[in-house]
Design a protein around this motif. Structure first.
Motif, short mmCIF file in Angstrom:
data_model
loop_
_atom_site.label_atom_id
_atom_site.label_comp_id
_atom_site.label_asym_id
_atom_site.label_seq_id
_atom_site.Cartn_x
_atom_site.Cartn_y
_atom_site.Cartn_z
N LEU A 23 -58.40 -5.84 -18.31
CA LEU A 23 -59.46 -6.68 -18.87
C LEU A 23 -60.81 -5.98 -18.79
O LEU A 23 -61.65 -6.10 -19.70
CB LEU A 23 -59.50 -8.02 -18.13
CG LEU A 23 -58.31 -8.96 -18.40
CD1 LEU A 23 -58.34 -10.13 -17.45
CD2 LEU A 23 -58.32 -9.44 -19.85
N ARG A 24 -61.03 -5.24 -17.73
CA ARG A 24 -62.28 -4.48 -17.58
C ARG A 24 -62.37 -3.39 -18.64
O ARG A 24 -63.43 -3.19 -19.26
CB ARG A 24 -62.34 -3.85 -16.18
CG ARG A 24 -63.49 -2.86 -15.98
CD ARG A 24 -63.45 -2.24 -14.59
NE ARG A 24 -62.19 -1.58 -14.31
CZ ARG A 24 -61.86 -0.37 -14.75
NH1 ARG A 24 -62.68 0.30 -15.55
NH2 ARG A 24 -60.69 0.17 -14.43
N ILE A 25 -61.26 -2.69 -18.89
CA ILE A 25 -61.25 -1.56 -19.82
C ILE A 25 -61.50 -2.01 -21.26
O ILE A 25 -62.21 -1.34 -22.03
CB ILE A 25 -59.91 -0.81 -19.72
CG1 ILE A 25 -59.82 -0.10 -18.35
CG2 ILE A 25 -59.76 0.21 -20.85
CD1 ILE A 25 -58.44 0.46 -18.04
N ALA A 45 -55.93 -16.39 -19.19
CA ALA A 45 -55.40 -17.70 -18.83
C ALA A 45 -54.31 -17.57 -17.76
O ALA A 45 -54.29 -18.31 -16.77
CB ALA A 45 -54.85 -18.40 -20.07
N ALA A 46 -53.40 -16.62 -17.96
CA ALA A 46 -52.33 -16.40 -16.98
C ALA A 46 -52.89 -15.87 -15.67
O ALA A 46 -52.46 -16.27 -14.58
CB ALA A 46 -51.29 -15.43 -17.54
N TYR A 47 -53.86 -14.97 -15.78
CA TYR A 47 -54.50 -14.38 -14.58
C TYR A 47 -55.18 -15.47 -13.74
O TYR A 47 -55.02 -15.50 -12.51
CB TYR A 47 -55.52 -13.34 -15.02
CG TYR A 47 -56.43 -12.86 -13.91
CD1 TYR A 47 -56.00 -11.90 -13.01
CD2 TYR A 47 -57.72 -13.37 -13.77
CE1 TYR A 47 -56.84 -11.46 -11.98
CE2 TYR A 47 -58.55 -12.94 -12.75
CZ TYR A 47 -58.11 -11.98 -11.87
OH TYR A 47 -58.95 -11.55 -10.86
N VAL A 51 -54.47 -16.47 -9.81
CA VAL A 51 -55.51 -16.43 -8.77
C VAL A 51 -55.56 -17.75 -8.02
O VAL A 51 -55.66 -17.78 -6.79
CB VAL A 51 -56.88 -16.10 -9.39
CG1 VAL A 51 -57.99 -16.31 -8.37
CG2 VAL A 51 -56.90 -14.65 -9.88
N ILE A 52 -55.48 -18.85 -8.76
CA ILE A 52 -55.47 -20.18 -8.14
C ILE A 52 -54.26 -20.32 -7.21
O ILE A 52 -54.36 -20.80 -6.09
CB ILE A 52 -55.46 -21.29 -9.20
CG1 ILE A 52 -56.81 -21.32 -9.95
CG2 ILE A 52 -55.17 -22.64 -8.58
CD1 ILE A 52 -56.82 -22.26 -11.14
N MET A 185 -45.92 -15.03 -13.19
CA MET A 185 -45.75 -13.60 -13.44
C MET A 185 -45.08 -13.34 -14.78
O MET A 185 -45.39 -12.35 -15.46
CB MET A 185 -44.92 -12.96 -12.32
CG MET A 185 -45.75 -12.38 -11.18
SD MET A 185 -44.74 -11.37 -10.07
CE MET A 185 -44.46 -9.91 -11.08
N VAL A 186 -44.15 -14.19 -15.15
CA VAL A 186 -43.46 -14.03 -16.44
C VAL A 186 -44.49 -14.04 -17.57
O VAL A 186 -44.46 -13.19 -18.47
CB VAL A 186 -42.42 -15.15 -16.65
CG1 VAL A 186 -41.84 -15.08 -18.07
CG2 VAL A 186 -41.30 -15.04 -15.62
N ASP A 187 -45.42 -14.99 -17.53
CA ASP A 187 -46.45 -15.09 -18.56
C ASP A 187 -47.44 -13.93 -18.46
O ASP A 187 -47.92 -13.42 -19.49
CB ASP A 187 -47.19 -16.42 -18.44
CG ASP A 187 -46.32 -17.61 -18.80
OD1 ASP A 187 -45.29 -17.39 -19.46
OD2 ASP A 187 -46.65 -18.73 -18.41
N MET A 188 -47.75 -13.51 -17.24
CA MET A 188 -48.69 -12.39 -17.07
C MET A 188 -48.11 -11.09 -17.62
O MET A 188 -48.79 -10.34 -18.33
CB MET A 188 -49.04 -12.21 -15.59
CG MET A 188 -49.94 -13.29 -15.02
SD MET A 188 -50.45 -12.93 -13.33
CE MET A 188 -51.70 -11.67 -13.60
#
Length: 245
Positions: A23-25, A45-47, A51-52, A185-188
């Motif tokens: 995301l930074r790149i 959204a997945a990230y 984190v939550i 993780m699947v969505d990420m």
């Protein structure tokens, strides 16, 4: 198209690290590429869900409280055990006989049972209390002026059990409110794979705009994959060593 994201090697922390760096790149490209923005939003959204989830698993104040109360009951157990042992080998015969009888109870449940896991230690203390609560043992504790030490140990155990129950209730509530990390993780991984695939194609069609960013992405992914492979190799080596031994 090369497969860059190796799902089978990744941990939750790996996916978080990859997401943050990718995301930074791509951040500078989002203003001029609406399709990339859609893929970025999907990953964000997945990230955020992950984190939550991670904060929920690590932030409980009860975890530390439980450890502190466990240490307190350990101290109570060791204190009473050692006082009884000292009296049992002491030079006052009447006290030595009573203390030895009580010390035998500690031997019965295990004089080092305080070092066991939470559940095993609770079970051992339950057995200890069942014996020491008997009238004749209560009388012996009273005669040796050790009843306050025994009551302090029981209070320490009650405090631990109460927090342990609160922690269990909290965990149950969290499981009902929050989705499992592996499901996120699947969505990420899906979002990461789509984003990398898009960047690979875009760098082929427009190297001037996307080439440098894609190369940075590949570098980060390769670093993570190398670390993940090393971790897997280490685990396999440990398994082989255990089998051989």
């Amino acid at each position: 198209m090369k497969k860059y994201i190796l799902k089978s090697l990744l941990t939750v922390d790996n996916t978080i690290y990859l997401s943050e760096n990718l995301l930074r790149i791509i951040k500078a490209l989002l203003e001029t590429d609406s399709r990339l923005k859609v893929l970025s939003d999907k990953l964000v959204a997945a990230y955020n869900r992950m984190v939550i989830n991670k904060k929920r698993n690590s932030a409980s104040a009860l975890t530390q409280k439980k450890a502190e109360l466990d240490q307190r009951r350990d101290q109570g157990f060791i204190s009473l055990r050692d006082i009884l042992h000292g009296m049992a080998v002491g030079l006052i015969p009447e006290n030595a006989e009573k203390a030895l009888s009580l010390y035998r109870v500690f031997e019965g449940v295990g004089t080092t049972s305080y070092a066991a896991g939470y559940k095993d230690q609770t079970a051992s203390l339950s057995s200890l209390f069942s014996e020491l609560d008997k009238p004749e043992r209560q009388t012996a504790l009273t005669d040796l002026a050790l009843l306050p030490y025994y009551e302090a140990l029981k209070t320490a155990e009650d405090d631990f059990v109460e927090v342990d129950k609160q922690k269990l209730d909290e965990s149950t509530e969290n499981e009902q409110k929050y989705e499992p990390a592996l499901e996120i993780m699947v969505d990420m991984v899906s979002a990461l794979t789509d984003l990398v695939g898009y960047m690979e194609l875009s760098s082929t069609l427009d190297a001037a705009t996307y080439g440098d960013a894609f190369n940075q992405i590949v570098t980060v992914i390769n670093e993570v994959n190398a670390t993940a492979r090393a971790r897997q190799t280490s685990k396999e080596s440990d398994t082989v060593e255990e089998i051989e031994n």
